[in-house]
Design a protein around this motif. Structure first.
Motif, PDB file in Angstrom:
ATOM      1  N   TYR A  27       0.881  -1.153   0.064  1.00 47.98           N
ATOM      2  CA  TYR A  27      -0.015   0.064  -0.033  1.00 47.98           C
ATOM      3  C   TYR A  27       0.941   1.339   0.099  1.00 47.98           C
ATOM      4  O   TYR A  27       1.994   1.279   0.247  1.00 47.98           O
ATOM      5  N   VAL A  84      -2.605   0.740   6.503  1.00 45.38           N
ATOM      6  CA  VAL A  84      -3.935   1.120   6.816  1.00 45.38           C
ATOM      7  C   VAL A  84      -4.059   0.391   8.138  1.00 45.38           C
ATOM      8  O   VAL A  84      -4.141  -1.076   8.169  1.00 45.38           O
ATOM      9  N   ARG A 106      -2.385  -3.710  11.321  1.00 43.18           N
ATOM     10  CA  ARG A 106      -1.742  -2.447  10.543  1.00 43.18           C
ATOM     11  C   ARG A 106      -1.587  -3.205   9.267  1.00 43.18           C
ATOM     12  O   ARG A 106      -0.162  -3.813   9.105  1.00 43.18           O
TER      13      ARG A 106
END
Length: 296
Positions: free
Chosen positions: A171, A175, A191
């Motif tokens: 990513y 996130v 996470r």
């Protein structure tokens, strides 16, 4: 040289031997003194001093509030009051607890705080833990039958087909995904740093699972599969080395499900282990790695 596995496949001897060393080290780590196999209780601390089960002394969690003027939040403090006849000593120094002592932890931190019992006064270690913004204690008893009768974790036979090469899609930024844990009163956070994309033996389609980052860029993938509740625990995890960059800018990572392991909550009801994120479920039987430690 190669070795034929029970599944009828052929495994290079070097890979099989590495897996056998991994298993020996894994069982040795689980059998460590005052480790996960010695847990005998999990208890939340109340606001006012009170007795708790299995442990002498009076315990509480006090001081939750805001610090004025500093722009920071005052942390809750764990408080223990005991007298010498309680037999409690500090794990770190061996000093007898005589009066009131305190400790402050951040969320998800733990402290092996005090100990008592047995000829040397260290049969039971009391772990202080901060979980979900609350203090709890866990007792770790060196004479717990789960620990003293441990004879290794049952596993599926090694099968090289369960070592798969995956594509890692990072990513742009991690996130945080809310998750449940083995304790229904404790919420967790996954996470997610990216997704691993791969195929498994016998499955006609690709899988895409979210991964967390560990030390030195290694990845951990927590997952469900169709063996859960049958031959394996409700969920497991598999770790992988740091993804390798490719000339085209993509990343490759190797997932060896022969090294899939149980979380501590498979061995004890007193864990707060993270469950998989919602989409980390495999609609196939991953017949590799650790099985249920205590099959029916």
């Amino acid at each position: 040289m190669s070795t034929t596995t029970p599944a009828g496949t052929t495994a290079p001897t070097a890979k099989l031997e590495r897996w056998q060393r991994f298993r020996a080290n894994r069982d040795k780590a689980l059998a460590a003194g005052h480790g996960w196999l010695t847990l005998t209780s999990f208890q939340w601390l109340e606001d006012s001093p009170a007795a708790v089960e299995l442990v002498p002394g009076l315990w509480s969690a006090q001081g939750n509030g805001s610090a004025e003027g500093a722009g920071t939040r005052e942390r809750t403090t764990a408080v223990l009051t005991a007298v010498p006849s309680d037999g409690l000593t500090l794990v770190e120094t061996g000093e007898t607890v005589d009066g009131t002592i305190t400790a402050v932890l951040a969320d998800e931190e733990s402290l092996m705080w005090v100990q008592f019992g047995g000829p040397a006064g260290d049969r039971t270690v009391v772990e202080l833990a901060m979980r979900g913004g609350r203090y709890a204690i866990r007792t770790r008893d060196a004479e717990s039958p789960v620990f003293t009768e441990f004879d290794g974790v049952p596993t599926y036979p090694y099968n090289p087909e369960w070592e798969v090469t995956a594509r890692f899609e990072p990513y742009p930024a991690p996130v945080d995904v809310p998750i449940s844990t083995a304790n229904p009163l404790v919420d967790g956070v996954h996470r997610t740093v990216g997704e691993v994309v791969f195929r498994l033996p016998g499955s006609p389609h690709e899988f895409r699972l979210q991964a967390e980052e560990e030390k030195l860029g290694a990845l951990t993938v927590t997952f469900h599969d169709e063996t859960n509740g049958d031959t394996t625990d409700d969920w497991r995890k598999v770790s992988a080395p740091r993804p390798r960059p490719n000339p085209d800018g993509s990343f490759t990572v190797v997932l060896d499900f022969n090294r899939a392991i149980n979380y501590p909550s498979a061995f004890t009801p007193y864990g707060t282990c993270p469950m998989p994120v919602r989409n980390n479920s495999l609609d196939t039987r991953v017949e590799a790695g650790e099985k249920q430690p205590y099959p029916a």
